[in-house]
Motif scaffolding. Structure first.
Motif, PDB file in Angstrom:
ATOM      1  N   HIS A 202       0.810  -1.222   0.000  1.00  0.00           N
ATOM      2  CA  HIS A 202       0.000   0.000   0.000  1.00  0.00           C
ATOM      3  C   HIS A 202       0.844   1.274   0.000  1.00  0.00           C
ATOM      4  CE1 HIS A 202      -3.545  -2.454   0.713  1.00  0.00           C
ATOM      5  NE2 HIS A 202      -2.809  -3.111   1.599  1.00  0.00           N
ATOM      6  N   LEU A 203       2.168   1.117  -0.039  1.00  0.00           N
ATOM      7  CA  LEU A 203       3.075   2.254   0.064  1.00  0.00           C
ATOM      8  C   LEU A 203       3.988   2.346  -1.147  1.00  0.00           C
ATOM      9  CD1 LEU A 203       4.220   1.746   3.783  1.00  0.00           C
ATOM     10  CD2 LEU A 203       2.365   3.215   2.951  1.00  0.00           C
ATOM     11  N   THR A 204       4.390   3.561  -1.460  1.00  0.00           N
ATOM     12  CA  THR A 204       5.409   3.770  -2.487  1.00  0.00           C
ATOM     13  C   THR A 204       6.779   3.573  -1.838  1.00  0.00           C
ATOM     14  OG1 THR A 204       5.695   6.118  -2.000  1.00  0.00           O
ATOM     15  CG2 THR A 204       3.949   5.536  -3.604  1.00  0.00           C
ATOM     16  N   PRO A 205       7.829   3.386  -2.640  1.00  0.00           N
ATOM     17  CA  PRO A 205       9.170   3.288  -2.040  1.00  0.00           C
ATOM     18  C   PRO A 205       9.518   4.514  -1.191  1.00  0.00           C
ATOM     19  CG  PRO A 205       9.233   2.492  -4.286  1.00  0.00           C
ATOM     20  CD  PRO A 205       7.860   3.086  -4.073  1.00  0.00           C
ATOM     21  N   GLU A 206       9.098   5.686  -1.610  1.00  0.00           N
ATOM     22  CA  GLU A 206       9.356   6.900  -0.824  1.00  0.00           C
ATOM     23  C   GLU A 206       8.617   6.849   0.509  1.00  0.00           C
ATOM     24  OE1 GLU A 206      10.697  10.631   0.474  1.00  0.00           O
ATOM     25  OE2 GLU A 206      11.509   9.191  -0.952  1.00  0.00           O
ATOM     26  N   GLN A 207       7.386   6.365   0.509  1.00  0.00           N
ATOM     27  CA  GLN A 207       6.629   6.249   1.753  1.00  0.00           C
ATOM     28  C   GLN A 207       7.263   5.222   2.699  1.00  0.00           C
ATOM     29  OE1 GLN A 207       2.847   5.493  -0.184  1.00  0.00           O
ATOM     30  NE2 GLN A 207       2.025   7.437   0.587  1.00  0.00           N
ATOM     31  N   VAL A 208       7.823   4.147   2.145  1.00  0.00           N
ATOM     32  CA  VAL A 208       8.521   3.157   2.974  1.00  0.00           C
ATOM     33  C   VAL A 208       9.709   3.819   3.660  1.00  0.00           C
ATOM     34  CG1 VAL A 208       9.890   1.026   2.948  1.00  0.00           C
ATOM     35  CG2 VAL A 208       7.764   1.169   1.620  1.00  0.00           C
ATOM     36  N   ARG A 209      10.477   4.606   2.914  1.00  0.00           N
ATOM     37  CA  ARG A 209      11.615   5.317   3.489  1.00  0.00           C
ATOM     38  C   ARG A 209      11.138   6.275   4.586  1.00  0.00           C
ATOM     39  NH1 ARG A 209      13.679   9.784   3.787  1.00  0.00           N
ATOM     40  NH2 ARG A 209      12.381  10.853   2.271  1.00  0.00           N
ATOM     41  N   GLN A 210      10.055   7.007   4.309  1.00  0.00           N
ATOM     42  CA  GLN A 210       9.520   7.952   5.292  1.00  0.00           C
ATOM     43  C   GLN A 210       9.001   7.234   6.536  1.00  0.00           C
ATOM     44  OE1 GLN A 210       6.616   9.943   2.864  1.00  0.00           O
ATOM     45  NE2 GLN A 210       8.060  11.497   2.150  1.00  0.00           N
ATOM     46  N   LEU A 211       8.345   6.099   6.339  1.00  0.00           N
ATOM     47  CA  LEU A 211       7.829   5.327   7.468  1.00  0.00           C
ATOM     48  C   LEU A 211       8.971   4.910   8.393  1.00  0.00           C
ATOM     49  CD1 LEU A 211       5.197   3.941   8.587  1.00  0.00           C
ATOM     50  CD2 LEU A 211       5.966   1.913   7.354  1.00  0.00           C
ATOM     51  N   GLU A 212      10.043   4.392   7.803  1.00  0.00           N
ATOM     52  CA  GLU A 212      11.206   4.010   8.606  1.00  0.00           C
ATOM     53  C   GLU A 212      11.773   5.214   9.349  1.00  0.00           C
ATOM     54  OE1 GLU A 212      15.763   2.333   8.295  1.00  0.00           O
ATOM     55  OE2 GLU A 212      14.701   2.858   6.466  1.00  0.00           O
ATOM     56  N   GLU A 213      11.916   6.311   8.643  1.00  0.00           N
ATOM     57  CA  GLU A 213      12.471   7.524   9.248  1.00  0.00           C
ATOM     58  C   GLU A 213      11.592   8.018  10.393  1.00  0.00           C
ATOM     59  OE1 GLU A 213      12.837  11.804   7.354  1.00  0.00           O
ATOM     60  OE2 GLU A 213      14.204  10.386   6.359  1.00  0.00           O
ATOM     61  N   MET A 214      10.286   8.038  10.184  1.00  0.00           N
ATOM     62  CA  MET A 214       9.370   8.526  11.217  1.00  0.00           C
ATOM     63  C   MET A 214       9.422   7.663  12.475  1.00  0.00           C
ATOM     64  SD  MET A 214       5.949   9.793   9.199  1.00  0.00           S
ATOM     65  CE  MET A 214       5.678   8.254   8.373  1.00  0.00           C
ATOM     66  N   PHE A 215       9.297   6.365  12.303  1.00  0.00           N
ATOM     67  CA  PHE A 215       9.220   5.510  13.479  1.00  0.00           C
ATOM     68  C   PHE A 215      10.572   5.298  14.147  1.00  0.00           C
ATOM     69  CE2 PHE A 215       5.035   4.581  11.679  1.00  0.00           C
ATOM     70  CZ  PHE A 215       4.297   4.989  12.781  1.00  0.00           C
ATOM     71  N   THR A 216      11.647   5.409  13.405  1.00  0.00           N
ATOM     72  CA  THR A 216      12.970   5.407  14.030  1.00  0.00           C
ATOM     73  C   THR A 216      13.105   6.631  14.924  1.00  0.00           C
ATOM     74  OG1 THR A 216      13.961   4.164  12.217  1.00  0.00           O
ATOM     75  CG2 THR A 216      15.470   5.461  13.592  1.00  0.00           C
ATOM     76  N   GLY A 217      12.639   7.779  14.433  1.00  0.00           N
ATOM     77  CA  GLY A 217      12.682   9.007  15.230  1.00  0.00           C
ATOM     78  C   GLY A 217      11.814   8.924  16.468  1.00  0.00           C
ATOM     79  N   VAL A 218      10.616   8.364  16.323  1.00  0.00           N
ATOM     80  CA  VAL A 218       9.720   8.213  17.476  1.00  0.00           C
ATOM     81  C   VAL A 218      10.356   7.294  18.515  1.00  0.00           C
ATOM     82  CG1 VAL A 218       7.492   7.286  18.247  1.00  0.00           C
ATOM     83  CG2 VAL A 218       7.596   8.741  16.210  1.00  0.00           C
ATOM     84  N   ALA A 219      10.868   6.137  18.071  1.00  0.00           N
ATOM     85  CA  ALA A 219      11.485   5.193  19.013  1.00  0.00           C
ATOM     86  C   ALA A 219      12.696   5.813  19.691  1.00  0.00           C
ATOM     87  CB  ALA A 219      11.874   3.904  18.285  1.00  0.00           C
ATOM     88  N   ARG A 220      13.518   6.502  18.929  1.00  0.00           N
ATOM     89  CA  ARG A 220      14.702   7.151  19.502  1.00  0.00           C
ATOM     90  C   ARG A 220      14.270   8.187  20.542  1.00  0.00           C
ATOM     91  NH1 ARG A 220      16.833   9.446  15.093  1.00  0.00           N
ATOM     92  NH2 ARG A 220      17.675   7.466  14.408  1.00  0.00           N
ATOM     93  N   GLY A 221      13.254   8.973  20.218  1.00  0.00           N
ATOM     94  CA  GLY A 221      12.782   9.990  21.154  1.00  0.00           C
ATOM     95  C   GLY A 221      12.226   9.400  22.434  1.00  0.00           C
ATOM     96  N   LEU A 222      11.518   8.299  22.318  1.00  0.00           N
ATOM     97  CA  LEU A 222      10.943   7.671  23.508  1.00  0.00           C
ATOM     98  C   LEU A 222      11.998   7.055  24.412  1.00  0.00           C
ATOM     99  CD1 LEU A 222       7.812   6.000  21.929  1.00  0.00           C
ATOM    100  CD2 LEU A 222       7.823   7.838  23.630  1.00  0.00           C
ATOM    101  N   GLN A 223      13.127   6.667  23.844  1.00  0.00           N
ATOM    102  CA  GLN A 223      14.175   6.013  24.629  1.00  0.00           C
ATOM    103  C   GLN A 223      15.344   6.923  24.953  1.00  0.00           C
ATOM    104  OE1 GLN A 223      14.815   1.705  23.239  1.00  0.00           O
ATOM    105  NE2 GLN A 223      14.104   2.761  21.404  1.00  0.00           N
ATOM    106  N   GLY A 224      15.329   8.163  24.426  1.00  0.00           N
ATOM    107  CA  GLY A 224      16.549   8.936  24.445  1.00  0.00           C
ATOM    108  C   GLY A 224      16.692  10.079  25.411  1.00  0.00           C
TER     109      GLY A 224
END
Length: 172
Positions: A128-150
């Protein structure tokens, strides 16, 4: 203190995230229950062990990788032990700790289950995602996880992260 209410855009995004995450988890759990008789968490435990050197991890490291409490992990590993997929060994450097080891039977189970699991993940999310959306999804949730643990505002204090809630030795 003034409440910082969500904007209409944030509210829609939040509700879309909640709906999608619940639907995704349900679809993945249903597929794994039908094909392997196990929930997604158990599959994740097997997958993490399969990627570890010698297919073994300290229980605390496995809890961190799966982002769950050690007591929940202990319960899951006990069930996987009964099924012959995992075994526990004592930790040589700390008698209180233990190491989870993926057995040959667990590896075979994972190898049988992985194709259906990957197809479900692909069909329910990535198709359901474009390659760009996959990249953005990874970037977004990596940032969220980092923020929650950092240690940033709103992050969980390190001692309250699920896998750190109980004191442990080097192998626990």
């Amino acid at each position: 203190m003034t409440t910082r209410w969500l904007t209409p855009d944030e509210q829609r995004a939040w509700r879309a995230y909640i709906a999608a995450s619940h639907l995704l988890e349900d679809a993945i759990d249903r597929q794994l229950q039908q094909e392997a008789g196990m929930p997604h968490l158990y599959y994740s435990i097997l997958a993490h062990l399969s990627e570890a050197p010698e297919r073994r991890l300290r229980m605390t490291d496995l809890a961190e990788r799966t982002k769950i409490t050690r007591s929940r992990l202990t319960y899951a590993v006990t069930r996987l032990e009964k099924d012959g997929a995992v075994r526990r060994e004592g930790c040589p450097s700390d008698r209180r700790g233990s190491i989870a080891v993926l057995t040959d039977a667990g590896t075979a189970l994972l190898e049988r289950t992985a194709p259906g699991h990957v197809e479900t993940v692909r069909a329910t999310l990535f198709d359901h995602l474009t390659p760009e959306q996959v990249r953005q999804l990874e970037e977004m949730f990596t940032g969220v996880a980092r923020g929650l643990q950092g240690g940033s505002p709103g992050s969980v204090p390190p001692e309250e992260l699920p896998w750190r809630r109980r004191s442990s030795g080097p192998c626990a």
